[in-house]
Design a protein around this motif. Structure first.
Motif, short mmCIF file in Angstrom:
data_model
loop_
_atom_site.label_atom_id
_atom_site.label_comp_id
_atom_site.label_asym_id
_atom_site.label_seq_id
_atom_site.Cartn_x
_atom_site.Cartn_y
_atom_site.Cartn_z
N GLU A 82 -10.31 0.05 4.78
CA GLU A 82 -11.11 0.39 5.96
C GLU A 82 -11.17 1.89 6.26
OE1 GLU A 82 -9.04 -2.06 5.72
OE2 GLU A 82 -9.69 -3.86 6.78
N ILE A 83 -10.04 2.61 6.17
CA ILE A 83 -10.01 4.01 6.57
C ILE A 83 -10.21 4.96 5.39
CG2 ILE A 83 -8.53 3.57 8.57
CD1 ILE A 83 -6.17 4.58 6.86
N ALA A 84 -10.42 4.40 4.20
CA ALA A 84 -10.55 5.24 3.01
C ALA A 84 -11.97 5.77 2.88
CB ALA A 84 -10.16 4.42 1.77
N HIS A 85 -12.18 6.60 1.86
CA HIS A 85 -13.49 7.23 1.62
C HIS A 85 -14.51 6.17 1.20
CE1 HIS A 85 -16.52 9.93 -0.04
NE2 HIS A 85 -15.89 10.93 0.55
N PRO A 86 -15.73 6.26 1.71
CA PRO A 86 -16.73 5.23 1.38
C PRO A 86 -17.08 5.13 -0.10
CG PRO A 86 -17.42 6.48 3.31
CD PRO A 86 -16.23 7.20 2.73
N THR A 87 -16.97 6.25 -0.84
CA THR A 87 -17.42 6.21 -2.24
C THR A 87 -16.39 6.72 -3.23
OG1 THR A 87 -18.45 8.39 -1.98
CG2 THR A 87 -19.86 6.47 -1.62
N GLU A 88 -15.43 7.53 -2.80
CA GLU A 88 -14.52 8.17 -3.74
C GLU A 88 -13.17 7.46 -3.81
OE1 GLU A 88 -14.39 12.40 -3.23
OE2 GLU A 88 -16.56 12.60 -3.32
N PHE A 89 -12.47 7.69 -4.89
CA PHE A 89 -11.21 7.02 -5.24
C PHE A 89 -10.07 7.70 -4.48
CE2 PHE A 89 -8.58 5.67 -9.27
CZ PHE A 89 -7.84 4.81 -8.47
N ASP A 90 -9.62 7.05 -3.40
CA ASP A 90 -8.52 7.61 -2.63
C ASP A 90 -7.68 6.48 -2.02
OD1 ASP A 90 -10.21 6.74 -0.60
OD2 ASP A 90 -9.71 8.42 0.73
N PHE A 91 -6.52 6.83 -1.52
CA PHE A 91 -5.68 5.86 -0.82
C PHE A 91 -4.61 6.61 -0.02
CE2 PHE A 91 -3.94 6.47 -5.09
CZ PHE A 91 -2.59 6.68 -4.88
N TYR A 92 -4.06 5.91 0.98
CA TYR A 92 -2.95 6.43 1.78
C TYR A 92 -1.70 5.65 1.39
CZ TYR A 92 -6.38 8.71 4.84
OH TYR A 92 -7.39 9.48 5.34
N LEU A 93 -0.60 6.36 1.13
CA LEU A 93 0.64 5.73 0.72
C LEU A 93 1.80 6.31 1.52
CD1 LEU A 93 2.47 4.00 -1.11
CD2 LEU A 93 2.39 5.88 -2.79
N GLN A 94 2.49 5.45 2.27
CA GLN A 94 3.70 5.84 2.97
C GLN A 94 4.87 5.41 2.11
OE1 GLN A 94 3.74 5.38 7.32
NE2 GLN A 94 5.73 4.41 7.11
N SER A 95 5.43 6.35 1.37
CA SER A 95 6.36 6.01 0.30
C SER A 95 7.82 6.11 0.69
CB SER A 95 6.10 6.93 -0.91
OG SER A 95 6.15 8.28 -0.50
N HIS A 96 8.12 6.54 1.91
CA HIS A 96 9.50 6.76 2.33
C HIS A 96 9.85 5.93 3.56
CE1 HIS A 96 6.94 9.35 4.65
NE2 HIS A 96 7.90 9.67 5.48
N GLY A 97 11.11 5.58 3.68
CA GLY A 97 11.57 4.89 4.87
C GLY A 97 11.69 5.87 6.03
N GLY A 98 11.46 5.38 7.24
CA GLY A 98 11.50 6.26 8.40
C GLY A 98 12.92 6.63 8.80
N LEU A 99 13.06 7.80 9.41
CA LEU A 99 14.33 8.24 9.98
C LEU A 99 14.15 8.55 11.47
CD1 LEU A 99 15.71 10.54 7.12
CD2 LEU A 99 16.53 8.28 7.78
N LEU A 100 13.46 9.64 11.74
CA LEU A 100 13.15 10.02 13.11
C LEU A 100 11.63 10.10 13.28
CD1 LEU A 100 15.72 12.93 13.60
CD2 LEU A 100 15.88 10.64 14.55
N GLY A 101 11.17 9.74 14.46
CA GLY A 101 9.75 9.88 14.72
C GLY A 101 8.89 8.92 13.93
N THR A 102 7.61 9.28 13.80
CA THR A 102 6.64 8.43 13.12
C THR A 102 6.36 9.01 11.74
OG1 THR A 102 5.60 7.94 15.26
CG2 THR A 102 4.34 7.41 13.27
N SER A 103 6.55 8.20 10.71
CA SER A 103 6.34 8.66 9.34
C SER A 103 4.87 8.97 9.10
CB SER A 103 6.81 7.60 8.34
OG SER A 103 8.19 7.34 8.50
N ARG A 104 4.64 9.94 8.19
CA ARG A 104 3.28 10.31 7.84
C ARG A 104 2.98 9.86 6.40
NH1 ARG A 104 0.99 15.77 9.24
NH2 ARG A 104 3.18 16.33 9.41
N PRO A 105 1.98 9.03 6.20
CA PRO A 105 1.63 8.68 4.81
C PRO A 105 0.99 9.87 4.11
CG PRO A 105 -0.01 7.80 6.33
CD PRO A 105 1.08 8.42 7.18
N ALA A 106 1.12 9.93 2.82
CA ALA A 106 0.42 10.94 2.03
C ALA A 106 -0.97 10.40 1.66
CB ALA A 106 1.20 11.29 0.78
#
Length: 907
Positions: A779-803
């Motif tokens: 849903e939040i990815a690019h309409p035509t190009e090859f992309d993705f969001y990946l949150q690859s780490h476990g959280g510690l403090l605050g809100t994790s940021r996906p790459a």
């Protein structure tokens, strides 16, 4: 591009985990998009691997306007001096134009971005020329330098350049329209629409605005304000507004003199006089206040006092009593005398410096006032970083609640601008979608491990009963250098640290003997001479140089650290491992286990590798692969004249666990890597030699068949530059070495505001975040190009940021969604200094560290921190080029013995 037949041994590349090859057509992709052009690779398919996880994303659905939008570009706000004006002043000028000067023309009111773009829902009545010039007078505090003689007049010229049909956006999000300039301009227009209302009413910074509803005073004349980020972004089949909380550092409002005292930590103005202020403190203060906007009370006609805004350029070198100027009628007078005799405002502190403002006038500090809500656009003092992080950090649930509350401040439904452009923002809350949680890779440890393989749990594992996959050679000759007094770091403490360090190494399989060389340095010790002398002592006793220096640093030991790293990395080529005295003196075994992770790779060992069965894409013997990470780091704001540093990191082994690096100096703030060709040649050549000499591969079997090039630090608008400027340099390096690998270029983005939130607490980890491996490509990815969001780490403090991963180049297309997502996730688990997965693939993380470490390639005995300008306003092009040339000449290469080692494994 249609998929080609998978090469030998690569059957698992195109499907998921060993599945059959999958074509590019899937449900959710347009059936025929051959006419669509993209900057990056077209999306071949969506990922399906992993278990489903319902999440919230901080994005809100918005409608697209129906009517044509009229674009006025090439827009100019012209002052009498023809200079560029601040965005805030531009906004004030446009507000006056639309509400007071020509309201009949601007009905309904147009929106403006503070620079050069204006958008209107109806064509402005400018006649056949489609152009018009207005005069706008600003009175009082809003004018840049209004004075008692009357309001300042600005000329505003508008030229119509285009009409935007929002239909292009509807086609674009459906995957039926190319990502061209018409789409970019339409998205820009919608962003200006949603930002217009808040930027008129609050302090703003590009895409964020800030309110004083939630603030924190952190000292040194600095306040923190909570703000809201908002950005219109295209999703798949929907247009979204990404909303997040943000933080701004603000100058504390009030008397400038009081803020200066807070910054310098002085109690009384008399302590700021020339005789009491060290030169370094003077320069620090000047850097801090240069560019700040202040108001000064100026007497006007009829006794009227005007609060005139002025911008501080720098501080005078002498006091108000000594600073002289020439009178119009002849003769000279001091600043203090002028304010006392002419303006009848005797100074209370005439021995203090004056602020020189943009017009050249010298104003005593005590007469300047900082207006509220002024953003500090400079790097914050290092000691304040912790305060900023504490204020900015919010647990996921709290952050999501703040974002929802922000909708009341944003008030889209009440905004005349949003309504008249026909945008309706969803009131049902943040976007709900189904993410997937990928299976982590299996990690393999060495001989003697009770548990030779392990599967991480939420991105975490431990070293209990495990031995390194490849321990370094036995450490027989090492030195312990303590830069603390023996009264604070006693012989008993030293013995405890030595014992903890040796036992920590032995636990993981490193053979190590106790050292007999333990020496204390003092604060007056010349660090490098001291280290050389004890190194010679080792040589006299053993006939060989030391293999390792272990350094104990005091808490405020940054200067010693810099000397140590230059000595080890550049001058002598001996690995060094630093430890802070406070931490190691009371450390538990876990601390020394973490230290051993760094020591092992610095001395040539390998801590762990991904099990070949879980990353067949990387370990296929028929398709040897290099994974590269590239990054550029720029000087902090206000550091004019200082260069940017670049880094390239790549693996040399078949297990993608052993990395080497190269770094260079280049033009300040240049984003593209100018020396990528020689840097790539170095990495590729080292890979080839390692394969031949260590892994015993011969001939062309030592050449890589694939290169996966992860590029960090570039914005979406710079993807094309990466393909046009950097990719050819990488290809040329391959050609010059008679290599012909298939190249895949992936940009890894971290500077975005997309966040994931688990819908249910039972789906969250201990920190309240989504688990490691959460991936979204729909849903939040690019309409035509090859992309993705990946949150690859476990959280510690605050809100994790996906790459955010964007596949910019892959010819032929080697990897489909599942393969590339799993590959990237696996690479986040091979970061050598940690037993946790990290937020981005290890080579990219290493490249970031190498960039940061590049400053250690300059001889610390030279004053490199003074090469840049302490007076930012005085920097010109020639001086900047001279400075760059000096930096390039002073940048010492890595010692040859360190080039094959992971010297960058921090500390």
């Amino acid at each position: 591009m249609p998929p080609r037949a998978a090469p030998r041994g690569a059957a698992s590349l195109r499907g998921g985990r060993g599945g059959a090859a999958r074509g590019p057509i899937e449900i959710g992709l347009p059936s025929d998009n051959s006419h669509i052009t993209t900057i990056g690779v077209k999306r071949p398919n969506f990922g399906t691997g992993g278990r489903e996880l319902p999440i919230y994303v901080n994005s809100f659905v918005t409608t697209i306007p129906e009517g044509v939008i009229h674009h006025y570009d090439g827009f100019l706000v012209i002052s009498p001096s023809e200079k560029t004006l601040p965005a805030r002043l531009n906004m004030d000028i446009i507000k006056e134009l639309q509400t007071a000067v020509a309201p009949e023309i601007f009905t309904p009111r147009a929106v403006y971005d503070g620079r050069k773009n204006m958008f209107a829902v109806r064509e402005l009545p400018f006649g056949e020329s489609n152009s018009y010039e207005f005069e706008v007078a600003l009175i009082g505090a809003r004018a840049e330098s209004a004075n008692a003689r009357g309001p300042k007049v600005y000329k505003v010229r508008l030229n119509k350049v285009a009409e935007i049909n929002p239909e292009v956006l509807k086609r674009f999000i459906q995957g039926e329209q190319s990502h061209d300039n018409t789409v970019l301009t339409a998205i820009t227009a919608l962003n200006v629409v949603i930002r217009m209302e808040p930027t008129m009413n609050y302090p703003f910074n590009v895409r964020s605005f800030f309110t004083d509803r939630e603030t924190k005073d952190i000292g040194s004349g600095i306040q923190l304000w909570r703000g809201y980020f908002q950005s219109v972004r295209p999703g798949i089949r929907q247009m979204l507004i990404n909303i997040d909380i943000s933080t701004a550092t603000m100058y504390k409002a009030g008397p400038l003199l009081r803020v200066c005292l807070e910054f310098l930590r002085r109690d009384h103005p008399s302590q700021m006089s020339k005789q009491h202020l060290h030169e370094r403190d003077f320069l620090r203060l000047q850097r801090f206040i240069s560019g700040i906007r202040v108001t000064t009370a100026v007497p006007g006609a009829g006794g009227r006092i005007a609060q005139t805004p002025r911008v501080v350029k720098k501080l005078t070198r002498v006091s108000a009593r000594e600073e002289m100027f020439t009178l119009r009628e002849g003769g000279t007078m001091s600043v203090a005398e002028y304010f006392g005799r002419v303006q009848n405002r005797p100074l209370q502190f005439p021995d203090l410096f004056c602020a020189e403002v943009g017009s050249g006038a010298k104003i005593p500090l005590e007469l300047c006032t900082i207006p509220p809500g002024q953003i500090m656009r400079k790097q914050i003092p290092a000691e304040k970083t912790k305060d900023v992080l504490e204020f900015a950090t919010k647990r996921p649930r709290e952050r999501l609640d703040s974002i929802k509350n922000g909708l009341d401040v944003l008030a889209y439904a009440q905004s005349d601008y949003v309504r008249q452009f026909g945008m309706n923002v969803s009131s049902t809350g943040p976007l709900r979608l189904q993410a997937r949680v990928l299976k982590p890779p299996t990690l393999r440890y060495g001989v003697g491990s009770k548990q030779p393989t392990i599967v991480p749990n939420n991105g975490s594992w431990n070293m209990v009963d495990k031995k390194f996959y490849k321990p370094t050679s036995p450490i027989i000759r090492w030195i312990l250098a303590v830069f603390e007094s023996q009264t604070r770091f006693t012989a008993q403490v030293t013995n405890d640290v030595m014992k903890g360090f040796t036992e920590g190494c032995k636990e993981v399989g490193i053979k190590i003997e106790p050292t007999k060389i333990v020496r204390y340095g003092t604060g007056h010790t010349k660090v490098r001479d001291f280290l050389k002398s004890i190194g010679m002592e080792c040589y006299r006793e053993t006939g060989q140089p030391p293999q390792l220096y272990v350094i104990i640093l005091p808490e405020s030991g940054n200067d010693i650290y810099t000397e140590v790293k230059y000595f080890g990395d550049v001058e002598m080529g001996v690995p060094t491992q630093c430890m802070k005295s406070l931490k190691c003196s009371r450390a538990k075994p876990q601390y020394f286990a973490n230290v051993s992770l760094k020591v092992n790779v610095k001395l040539g060992g390998i801590n762990t590798i991904p099990d070949p069965s879980s990353v067949s894409v990387l370990t296929d013997p028929h398709m040897p692969t290099i994974v590269m990470g590239a990054d550029v780091i720029h000087p902090s704001p206000g550091s004019d004249g200082r260069p940017s540093f670049t880094a390239l990191v790549g693996n040399v082994d078949s297990d993608t666990a052993k990395y080497i690096a190269d770094s260079r100096v280049q033009t300040s703030r240049q984003e593209m890597i100018a020396d990528l060709h020689p840097m790539s040649m170095h990495i590729l050549g080292m890979y080839q030699r390692y394969r031949q000499n260590v892994e015993r591969r011969q001939g062309t079997t030592s050449n890589p068949k694939r290169i996966i090039f992860y590029r960090d630090g570039v914005s979406e608008g710079q993807f094309k530059q990466v393909l046009e400027l950097e990719l050819p340099l990488l290809k040329k390096a391959c050609a010059d070495l008679n290599m012909d690998p298939k190249i895949t270029v992936i940009v890894v983005g971290k500077r975005h505001h997309v966040r994931f939130f688990p819908q249910s607490e039972r789906d969250a980890d201990k920190s309240g975040n989504c688990p490691a491996g959460t991936v979204v490509d729909r849903e939040i990815a690019h309409p035509t190009e090859f992309d993705f969001y990946l949150q690859s780490h476990g959280g510690l403090l605050g809100t994790s940021r996906p790459a955010h991963y964007s596949v910019c180049f892959s010819y032929p297309l080697l990897y489909f969604a599942d393969a590339l997502q799993s590959l990237s996730f696996a690479l986040c688990h091979v970061y050598a200094r940690s037993t946790r997965s990290v937020s981005i693939p290890a080579p990219v993380y290493y490249a970031d560290i190498v960039c940061s470490r590049a400053k250690n390639h300059f001889d610390p005995s030279d004053s490199w921190d003074l090469i840049g300008s302490d007076d930012a306003a005085s920097v010109d092009t020639n001086r900047a080029m001279d400075s760059l040339d000096k930096f390039q000449r002073g940048f010492k290469p890595l010692h040859h013995s360190q080039k094959t080692l992971m010297y960058f494994s921090v500390s």
